[in-house]
Design a protein around this motif. Structure first.
Motif, PDB file in Angstrom:
ATOM      1  N   VAL A 164       0.864  -1.181   0.000  1.00  0.00           N
ATOM      2  CA  VAL A 164       0.000   0.000   0.000  1.00  0.00           C
ATOM      3  C   VAL A 164       0.903   1.234   0.000  1.00  0.00           C
ATOM      4  O   VAL A 164       1.759   1.386   0.879  1.00  0.00           O
ATOM      5  CB  VAL A 164      -0.927   0.025   1.229  1.00  0.00           C
ATOM      6  CG1 VAL A 164      -1.705   1.334   1.279  1.00  0.00           C
ATOM      7  CG2 VAL A 164      -1.887  -1.157   1.187  1.00  0.00           C
ATOM      8  N   LEU A 165       0.719   2.104  -0.981  1.00  0.00           N
ATOM      9  CA  LEU A 165       1.548   3.296  -1.120  1.00  0.00           C
ATOM     10  C   LEU A 165       1.006   4.447  -0.281  1.00  0.00           C
ATOM     11  O   LEU A 165      -0.093   4.377   0.275  1.00  0.00           O
ATOM     12  CB  LEU A 165       1.635   3.696  -2.590  1.00  0.00           C
ATOM     13  CG  LEU A 165       2.102   2.606  -3.560  1.00  0.00           C
ATOM     14  CD1 LEU A 165       2.244   3.176  -4.966  1.00  0.00           C
ATOM     15  CD2 LEU A 165       3.410   1.984  -3.096  1.00  0.00           C
ATOM     16  N   ALA A 166       1.779   5.522  -0.217  1.00  0.00           N
ATOM     17  CA  ALA A 166       1.421   6.656   0.630  1.00  0.00           C
ATOM     18  C   ALA A 166       0.120   7.325   0.210  1.00  0.00           C
ATOM     19  O   ALA A 166      -0.559   7.947   1.041  1.00  0.00           O
ATOM     20  CB  ALA A 166       2.555   7.685   0.623  1.00  0.00           C
ATOM     21  N   ASP A 167      -0.252   7.194  -1.054  1.00  0.00           N
ATOM     22  CA  ASP A 167      -1.509   7.801  -1.516  1.00  0.00           C
ATOM     23  C   ASP A 167      -2.679   6.835  -1.428  1.00  0.00           C
ATOM     24  O   ASP A 167      -3.772   7.131  -1.903  1.00  0.00           O
ATOM     25  CB  ASP A 167      -1.357   8.332  -2.946  1.00  0.00           C
ATOM     26  CG  ASP A 167      -0.982   7.253  -3.948  1.00  0.00           C
ATOM     27  OD1 ASP A 167      -0.899   6.066  -3.545  1.00  0.00           O
ATOM     28  OD2 ASP A 167      -0.754   7.588  -5.132  1.00  0.00           O
ATOM     29  N   VAL A 194       3.505   0.265   2.824  1.00  0.00           N
ATOM     30  CA  VAL A 194       3.150  -0.728   3.837  1.00  0.00           C
ATOM     31  C   VAL A 194       2.943  -2.065   3.130  1.00  0.00           C
ATOM     32  O   VAL A 194       2.012  -2.219   2.335  1.00  0.00           O
ATOM     33  CB  VAL A 194       1.864  -0.329   4.585  1.00  0.00           C
ATOM     34  CG1 VAL A 194       1.534  -1.374   5.654  1.00  0.00           C
ATOM     35  CG2 VAL A 194       2.002   1.050   5.212  1.00  0.00           C
ATOM     36  N   VAL A 195       3.807  -3.027   3.403  1.00  0.00           N
ATOM     37  CA  VAL A 195       3.681  -4.350   2.785  1.00  0.00           C
ATOM     38  C   VAL A 195       2.623  -5.140   3.549  1.00  0.00           C
ATOM     39  O   VAL A 195       2.727  -5.325   4.759  1.00  0.00           O
ATOM     40  CB  VAL A 195       5.018  -5.098   2.790  1.00  0.00           C
ATOM     41  CG1 VAL A 195       4.854  -6.458   2.107  1.00  0.00           C
ATOM     42  CG2 VAL A 195       6.099  -4.294   2.076  1.00  0.00           C
ATOM     43  N   THR A 196       1.622  -5.597   2.836  1.00  0.00           N
ATOM     44  CA  THR A 196       0.516  -6.313   3.489  1.00  0.00           C
ATOM     45  C   THR A 196       0.603  -7.825   3.325  1.00  0.00           C
ATOM     46  O   THR A 196      -0.029  -8.564   4.082  1.00  0.00           O
ATOM     47  CB  THR A 196      -0.835  -5.819   2.959  1.00  0.00           C
ATOM     48  OG1 THR A 196      -0.859  -5.954   1.530  1.00  0.00           O
ATOM     49  CG2 THR A 196      -1.052  -4.350   3.330  1.00  0.00           C
ATOM     50  N   SER A 197       1.368  -8.305   2.326  1.00  0.00           N
ATOM     51  CA  SER A 197       1.560  -9.749   2.195  1.00  0.00           C
ATOM     52  C   SER A 197       2.843 -10.022   1.409  1.00  0.00           C
ATOM     53  O   SER A 197       3.308  -9.170   0.633  1.00  0.00           O
ATOM     54  CB  SER A 197       0.373 -10.429   1.506  1.00  0.00           C
ATOM     55  OG  SER A 197       0.301 -10.052   0.148  1.00  0.00           O
ATOM     56  N   PHE A 198       3.379 -11.223   1.629  1.00  0.00           N
ATOM     57  CA  PHE A 198       4.629 -11.644   0.997  1.00  0.00           C
ATOM     58  C   PHE A 198       4.417 -13.006   0.338  1.00  0.00           C
ATOM     59  O   PHE A 198       3.694 -13.848   0.864  1.00  0.00           O
ATOM     60  CB  PHE A 198       5.736 -11.803   2.043  1.00  0.00           C
ATOM     61  CG  PHE A 198       6.073 -10.552   2.810  1.00  0.00           C
ATOM     62  CD1 PHE A 198       7.178  -9.787   2.471  1.00  0.00           C
ATOM     63  CD2 PHE A 198       5.292 -10.152   3.887  1.00  0.00           C
ATOM     64  CE1 PHE A 198       7.501  -8.651   3.182  1.00  0.00           C
ATOM     65  CE2 PHE A 198       5.603  -9.017   4.612  1.00  0.00           C
ATOM     66  CZ  PHE A 198       6.718  -8.255   4.255  1.00  0.00           C
ATOM     67  N   GLU A 199       5.095 -13.229  -0.780  1.00  0.00           N
ATOM     68  CA  GLU A 199       5.138 -14.556  -1.385  1.00  0.00           C
ATOM     69  C   GLU A 199       6.586 -15.011  -1.449  1.00  0.00           C
ATOM     70  O   GLU A 199       7.453 -14.301  -1.984  1.00  0.00           O
ATOM     71  CB  GLU A 199       4.535 -14.566  -2.787  1.00  0.00           C
ATOM     72  CG  GLU A 199       4.502 -15.976  -3.384  1.00  0.00           C
ATOM     73  CD  GLU A 199       3.918 -16.016  -4.784  1.00  0.00           C
ATOM     74  OE1 GLU A 199       3.679 -17.132  -5.293  1.00  0.00           O
ATOM     75  OE2 GLU A 199       3.721 -14.936  -5.374  1.00  0.00           O
TER      76      GLU A 199
END
Length: 256
Positions: A164-167, A194-199
């Motif tokens: 998720v970016l700042a905007d 903000v990283v919400t998930s990783f693969e």
């Protein structure tokens, strides 16, 4: 001051906690008990849309933003004074694809949870010496773990992430999509979103031999030299880690 009704009106689905709420002190507590910061709002998000709403709100009010995954960071970055905490602890879904040997983990997961999900398939991830360490913080900081000598850091095995970016925009970052963002979160520094998930790419793992060899404090110098020499000659399969601790008088108590 933020009015929590403002974010509720944006269809926020998670939980909002402010200083006057009963669970505030527990929600702002970090893993390091010396951290004592007081945010104006803690937003426990349930999905990436919730995260985007909180990020936009903090930006609108020009407030500091802290991101909390598991709160394990000893520097206390998971909480801030007079700002907003994006709490991802409720976002802990894990999806394993055994045929592709990949795992997708949301940012509220710790490595113990990921390992538990992988074990039935005979697979293992590269991140984390300690099971309660968060997936997000460890990966974005590099990611040392028990398989590092054979398979590299957690970030070396990162295939992609949702950010998720700042905007408030949600983007995917990988080696073939938003490559600059992917480079950035793999050790380029902080504040890229903000990283919400990783693969992750994961690896076959059979029976693992593990154990601890204890030495008295007076033998520490020689033991560490011996560890250094073993590391220089050891094959890629084993990982040897030195650890110094002051043990309590009562063996049943945890080390300090």
């Amino acid at each position: 001051m933020i009015n929590s009704s403002e974010i509720r009106q944006s269809d926020f689905r998670g939980e909002l906690i402010q200083p006057e709420d009963p669970g505030y002190d527990e929600a702002r507590a970090a893993f390091d008990v010396s951290i004592d910061k007081r945010p104006v709002l803690i937003a426990r998000c349930v999905d990436a849309d919730d995260v985007a709403r909180v990020v936009v709100l903090a930006r609108k009010h020009k407030l500091p933003l802290a991101v909390r995954s598991t709160g394990h960071n000893v520097a206390g970055y998971a909480v801030c004074n007079d700002g907003v905490v994006v709490d991802l602890s409720c976002m802990n879904a894990i999806t394993v694809d055994p045929s592709a040997r990949t795992v997708r983990a949301e940012s509220g997961c710790n490595w113990g949870e990921v390992n538990d999900a992988l074990q039935p398939y005979g697979l293992a991830a590269t991140g984390g010496f300690v099971s309660i360490t968060g997936v997000a913080g460890l990966t974005l900081g590099g990611g040392l773990g028990w398989l590092v000598r054979k398979h590299g850091l957690a970030l070396d095995n990162l295939l992609g992430a949702e950010v998720v970016l700042a905007d408030g925009r949600r983007v995917k970052a990988s080696g073939h999509e938003n490559e600059d963002r992917f480079w950035a979160i793999r050790g380029g520094g902080g504040n890229f979103g903000v990283v919400t998930s990783f693969e992750f790419k994961v690896h076959p793992a059979g029976t693992v031999l593990a154990g601890i060899v204890l030495h008295p404090a007076g033998a520490a110098a020689g033991a560490i030299r011996r560890w250094r020499d073993l590391e220089a000659q050891a094959p890629s399969r084993p990982s040897l880690v030195p650890y110094a601790a002051c043990n309590p008088a009562k063996p049943s108590s945890p080390p300090r």
